[in-house]
Design a protein around this motif. Structure first.
Motif: not given
Length: 371
Positions: A56-69, A266-267
């Motif tokens: 499975a393609l790895k999903e990324l954490d939405f809240h971490a991305a919004v916080a630029e982390q 943007d996200l």
């Protein structure tokens, strides 16, 4: 004679270049074979499986991305300029300072600013060739009434089309919703009415309501949101459905010979649209849970958790045609061949059709008067 088409990009402007191991010329990705093909010597090379192939393609954490982390490996620094005509996000490599916008052929000059963007996680490779995309567009144009003849001639002559990888976001989320509403049961009563001196009966539908409350939950997988502002959204949305089970882990070899647009939505903005789509599905779930013949919904409170996302690229063939000074664009789903687009109308054809209709109406009225 049809007007000249918008000039396609030149090979020198291609961002991703892969030299042929046989002659050194550039490979391009061939949708017909799923391989890299050299147009100069015909040599082919397969695309090696990426690190996630078969899983499975790895999903990324939405809240971490919004916080630029996000981890640094998930982002990259790019030089992107906005097209002043259509708002496309045109990406430049370090050696390029100007190029034509692939969406509308407007000259775009880069600035010196750099931005950090989220890398594409997956790509849906082109499955249909430019020739098949032309055929699909020609068939679609042939079904349009009142389109100028020059437009159809343009399609038949096989002008070059642009192969563009368009950016999208996909979102996953777990939702749990509580609701309040009313369950309606339809029943009928018999009424007697007097009409023309006679008593008649009729059945009147009424609804008996009772209050209800409950909860529903749903996991949303790969809610797809367009991340581009360069093409009319009503047309790109109409290219659905996409078979996302055919996604491949991102490798730049799939882009050889094609363009890839940087995301312009943007996200967080994309997730706001995804939430609207989720809410519509949740409302349907609530109505089903309420049951009965009719439903009233007074309130829905939804808790959203475990939000993840992917940045993916989907294939679109693009054609642009100028008619009386205005550019009309056509998009073809690079996986299924589905076509959508803008279209001009021929004033002459409309006038002739109106004249023909008037003649038919007059003829019918004349014949009716002779009877």
């Amino acid at each position: 004679m049809p007007p000249p088409p918008i000039a396609p990009e030149t090979a020198a402007e291609t961002t991703h270049r892969f030299p042929c191991e046989n002659c050194g010329a550039d490979y391009t990705y061939d949708p017909a074979t799923g391989q890299l093909t050299c147009a100069h010597c015909g040599h082919t090379d397969r695309i090696r499986s990426g690190p996630w192939k078969g899983s499975a393609l790895k999903e990324l954490d939405f809240h971490a991305a919004v916080a630029e982390q996000l981890p640094e490996i998930e982002t990259e620094v790019t030089r992107v300029s906005t097209c002043p005509n259509c708002a496309a996000q045109v990406e430049f490599d370090p050696q390029t300072h100007a190029r034509e916008c692939p969406f509308c052929a407007t000259p775009v000059v880069t600035d010196t600013d750099e931005s950090r963007q989220i890398k594409p996680k997956a790509v849906l490779p082109f499955a249909i060739t430019e020739r098949l995309a032309h055929q699909a567009m020609s068939n679609w144009l042939g079904q349009l009434w009142f389109a100028p003849s020059g437009l159809k001639q343009y399609a038949r002559k096989g002008r070059r089309m642009q192969g563009i990888y368009v950016p999208y976001w996909t979102y996953d989320a777990q939702t749990r919703s509580t609701y309040r509403g009313e369950h309606g049961t339809v029943y009928y009563v018999t009424e007697r009415v007097q009409r023309n001196g006679r008593t008649e009966t009729r059945q009147i539908a009424k609804v008996r309501w009772r209050p209800v409350a409950g909860r529903v939950q749903r996991f949303f997988d790969d809610v797809l949101v367009l991340a581009s502002r360069s093409l009319p959204k009503r047309y790109t949305d109409a290219l659905d459905p996409w078979d996302l089970s055919q996604l491949e882990p991102y490798q730049p070899q799939y882009l050889a010979g094609f363009r890839a647009e940087a995301y312009g939505v943007d996200l967080e903005t994309g997730f706001a649209e995804a939430r609207q789509r989720m809410d519509r599905v949740i409302e349907r779930d609530v109505r089903f849970d309420i049951g009965g013949d009719r439903q009233r919904i007074h309130a829905i409170d939804t808790q959203v958790s475990d939000v993840t996302f992917k940045h993916i690229l989907l294939p679109v063939w693009l054609a642009a045609y100028k008619y009386r000074g205005k550019t009309y664009r056509f998009v073809v789903n690079g996986q299924s061949g589905k076509v959508q687009g803008e279209r001009p109308y021929s004033a002459i054809k409309i006038a002739l059709a109106a004249l023909a209709a008037a003649i038919v109406v007059a003829a019918v009225a004349y014949l009716a008067g002779q009877q």
